[in-house]
Each structure stands twice: as structure tokens, then as C-alpha cells.
Scaffold this active site. Structure first.
Site, PDB file in Angstrom:
ATOM      1  N   ASP A  67      45.377   3.989  37.469  1.00 48.21           N
ATOM      2  CA  ASP A  67      46.030   3.336  38.605  1.00 48.21           C
ATOM      3  C   ASP A  67      46.215   4.279  39.790  1.00 48.21           C
ATOM      4  O   ASP A  67      46.008   5.490  39.683  1.00 48.21           O
ATOM      5  CB  ASP A  67      47.391   2.751  38.162  1.00 48.21           C
ATOM      6  CG  ASP A  67      48.246   3.740  37.380  1.00 48.21           C
ATOM      7  OD1 ASP A  67      47.935   4.951  37.391  1.00 48.21           O
ATOM      8  OD2 ASP A  67      49.234   3.313  36.761  1.00 48.21           O
ATOM      9  N   ASN A 134      60.364   0.162  31.200  1.00 54.90           N
ATOM     10  CA  ASN A 134      60.341  -1.304  31.044  1.00 54.90           C
ATOM     11  C   ASN A 134      59.119  -1.786  30.262  1.00 54.90           C
ATOM     12  O   ASN A 134      58.833  -2.978  30.221  1.00 54.90           O
ATOM     13  CB  ASN A 134      60.388  -1.984  32.415  1.00 54.90           C
ATOM     14  CG  ASN A 134      59.154  -1.661  33.263  1.00 54.90           C
ATOM     15  OD1 ASN A 134      58.289  -0.891  32.849  1.00 54.90           O
ATOM     16  ND2 ASN A 134      59.080  -2.250  34.441  1.00 54.90           N
ATOM     17  N   HIS A 136      55.919  -1.000  30.896  1.00 55.61           N
ATOM     18  CA  HIS A 136      54.644  -1.128  31.611  1.00 55.61           C
ATOM     19  C   HIS A 136      53.658  -0.070  31.142  1.00 55.61           C
ATOM     20  O   HIS A 136      54.041   1.021  30.739  1.00 55.61           O
ATOM     21  CB  HIS A 136      54.824  -1.126  33.138  1.00 55.61           C
ATOM     22  CG  HIS A 136      55.083   0.200  33.787  1.00 55.61           C
ATOM     23  ND1 HIS A 136      56.038   0.369  34.762  1.00 55.61           N
ATOM     24  CD2 HIS A 136      54.493   1.411  33.644  1.00 55.61           C
ATOM     25  CE1 HIS A 136      56.019   1.621  35.180  1.00 55.61           C
ATOM     26  NE2 HIS A 136      55.102   2.273  34.517  1.00 55.61           N
ATOM     27  N   GLU A 141      53.118  -4.461  35.011  1.00 54.77           N
ATOM     28  CA  GLU A 141      54.565  -4.639  34.924  1.00 54.77           C
ATOM     29  C   GLU A 141      54.903  -5.911  34.141  1.00 54.77           C
ATOM     30  O   GLU A 141      54.102  -6.852  34.119  1.00 54.77           O
ATOM     31  CB  GLU A 141      55.137  -4.782  36.340  1.00 54.77           C
ATOM     32  CG  GLU A 141      54.975  -3.552  37.216  1.00 54.77           C
ATOM     33  CD  GLU A 141      56.068  -2.525  37.001  1.00 54.77           C
ATOM     34  OE1 GLU A 141      56.492  -2.314  35.847  1.00 54.77           O
ATOM     35  OE2 GLU A 141      56.503  -1.914  37.998  1.00 54.77           O
TER      36      GLU A 141
HETATM   37  C1  GLP Z   1      53.994   5.449  36.248  1.00 53.15           C
HETATM   38  C2  GLP Z   1      52.524   5.233  35.870  1.00 53.15           C
HETATM   39  C3  GLP Z   1      52.372   4.947  34.404  1.00 53.15           C
HETATM   40  C4  GLP Z   1      53.174   5.948  33.600  1.00 53.15           C
HETATM   41  C5  GLP Z   1      54.633   5.751  33.916  1.00 53.15           C
HETATM   42  C6  GLP Z   1      55.554   6.636  33.087  1.00 53.15           C
HETATM   43  O1  GLP Z   1      54.648   4.322  36.688  1.00 53.15           O
HETATM   44  N1  GLP Z   1      51.898   4.196  36.602  1.00 53.15           N
HETATM   45  O2  GLP Z   1      50.985   5.004  34.068  1.00 53.15           O
HETATM   46  O3  GLP Z   1      52.940   5.757  32.246  1.00 53.15           O
HETATM   47  O4  GLP Z   1      54.804   6.038  35.275  1.00 53.15           O
HETATM   48  O5  GLP Z   1      55.783   7.839  33.726  1.00 53.15           O
HETATM   49  P1  GLP Z   1      56.429   9.088  33.055  1.00 53.15           P
HETATM   50  O6  GLP Z   1      55.423   9.643  32.122  1.00 53.15           O
HETATM   51  O7  GLP Z   1      56.714  10.017  34.194  1.00 53.15           O
HETATM   52  O8  GLP Z   1      57.671   8.642  32.367  1.00 53.15           O
END
Ligand code: GLP
Length: 237
Positions: A67, A134, A136, A141
Site C-alpha cells: 500500500d 482494528n 486491517h 479497513e
Molecule cells: C499501517 C499499514 C499496515 C500496517 C499497520 C500496522 O496502517 N498500512 O500495513 O500493518 O500500519 O502498523 P504497525 O506495524 O506500525 O503497528
């Protein structure tokens, strides 16, 4: 889903890196699906160390990231382009690396082209995932319905809040993103999901509870035949 509890973040990172190294050894021209966020940073560090030590060679491998924020320029230090350059790409020798274009004028066209490139590369062999508090994955989402392919999406307030820590102010967090869809992710031959962070305790339980729902996108991973979930045990303390 195979669940592996890891003693520390470092242990989780090293085990994840080893799965990628094993994948590259088994198939040097592997197509990797890569993720951003704080969860995979240690894994990328371990991969860089292995590359520098000569134990892995990425020269035949390609990558596709999950993404990118939208809109965002690649040289913005909060873009996922910037993140990947800093944390992985400039340190190793991947033959090709792709990330959705956060500056695309025609987003639908960008999404279709991204899916086509993944298909032409032969599909993803190993997809790395983090998870939002959440549930995702990528930027899929919780919603009434989920998308199969790469698409533009709005971010939930919870995600905007969770990601605000990286920005000067919450108002600077982009409200949209381009993300691979659930179909892109579930079509990967192998999936490695990393779970770390104290705000993930509930979600780490929920994805194993047998229910599959669009309210918890990661619950769909229960349908995938080869998913390994590496959990940093510190989330329970
Ligand atoms: C972002 C990314 C996700 C990732 C998530 C969790 O929103 N789009 O791909 O898994 O954050 O992030 P973190 O690893 O910093 O908790």
C-alpha cells in the site's frame, strides 16, 4: 494458521527474516509482498544483515508493496516509498521493487496496472503483513464489504489516530490510501503475519476465534492454507 509465540521483538524479527531467506534460497526469483509500519522494521534489519554477510542474494527477486498513502509524493518522509528506501531497498539488491503510486492522477488505472504487474510477475510467493489494531491488513479497513483487487480507500479514524505518531500533527495524516485488496493478499502462496505492540492484544486473539467477518479483515487469513503468525509475546504483558 500456524501461530508462533516469540520471546522478544528481535526474536520475532529474526524468525520472520529466516522465513524470507528460506523462500529466496528455495526460489531465488521469488516475488515478495512487503509491508510497512513498525512491525517489520526489525525483520528488514535482519535481512540487511544477512545480505551483507553474504547469506542471501535478492538479485533475482522482485517485490510488491501492499500500500501507499494517497495523495503523497514519494520523497515525503512519511510516504511508504521513502520508508521502504530507508529500511530496505537502498541496502539490498532486489532486482525490482514496486509500490502503488501515491501521485497517480488516474487512480483506477494505477490500481488495474498494479494488479496486472503482480499477475505478470507470476503472483506473490510470500506476503509479509503487519496488522492494524482494528484488524486491517494493508489498508483493508473494517467495512461492510471488502475489495478483492488493488483499490483506493478511505482510512478509518482509528487508523488515522494510530498512524498520527509518525506525523507532525494528526491533520497531516493522509485520509486515503491505495492498497492491495483481500484477493491480492489471499492469493499469495505463503503469508507471514507479524504481530507486535501492546495495542494488538485483542486483535491477536480475535483473528484465531473461528469467525470470519469484514469487521475484522485479518480474520479472512483463517481461509488461507499457508499462513504463519509470529507474535511478539510482550503484547500479553
Ligand atoms: C499501517 C499499514 C499496515 C500496517 C499497520 C500496522 O496502517 N498500512 O500495513 O500493518 O500500519 O502498523 P504497525 O506495524 O506500525 O503497528
Amino acid at each position: 494458521m500456524k501461530k508462533i509465540l516469540c520471546k522478544t521483538y528481535d526474536d520475532m524479527s529474526r524468525q520472520a527474516a529466516q522465513l524470507i531467506i528460506d523462500q529466496i534460497h528455495a526460489k531465488p526469483d521469488s516475488v515478495l509482498g512487503l509491508a510497512t509500519g513498525s512491525s517489520p522494521i526489525g525483520m528488514y534489519q535482519a535481512l540487511i544483515e544477512a545480505y551483507k554477510a553474504g547469506t542471501v542474494d535478492f538479485s533475482k527477486a522482485k517485490s510488491f508493496n501492499l500500500d501507499e498513502y494517497y495523495p503523497i509524493a514519494p520523497d515525503n518522509d512519511q510516504s511508504y516509498h521513502y520508508f521502504m528506501q530507508e529500511h530496505l531497498f537502498r541496502h539490498i539488491n532486489l532486482s525490482e521493487s514496486h509500490i502503488p503510486d501515491g501521485t497517480a492522477a488516474d487512480v483506477d488505472r494505477e490500481c488495474t496496472a498494479y494488479d496486472k504487474m503482480i499477475a505478470e510477475a507470476g503472483g506473490i510467493d510470500l506476503q509479509v503483513l503487519g496488522i492494524g489494531p482494528n484488524g486491517h491488513i494493508g489498508f483493508n479497513e473494517p467495512d461492510d464489504a471488502l475489495f478483492a483487487g488493488t483499490h483506493k480507500t478511505g482510512l478509518t479514524q482509528k487508523t488515522i489516530q494510530a498512524n498520527a505518531r509518525f506525523f507532525a500533527s494528526i491533520d497531516d495524516v493522509p485520509k486515503m490510501a491505495i492498497t492491495m485488496g483481500m484477493g491480492n493478499i489471499l492469493k499469495a502462496k505463503k503469508i507471514v503475519l507479524l504481530i507486535t505492540g501492546k495495542n494488538k492484544t485483542e486483535v491477536a486473539e480475535a483473528i484465531f476465534n473461528g469467525k470470519i467477518t469484514c469487521d475484522l479483515p485479518a480474520s479472512f487469513l483463517q481461509l488461507h492454507p499457508d499462513t504463519t503468525v509470529l507474535i511478539d509475546e510482550n503484547i500479553y504483558q
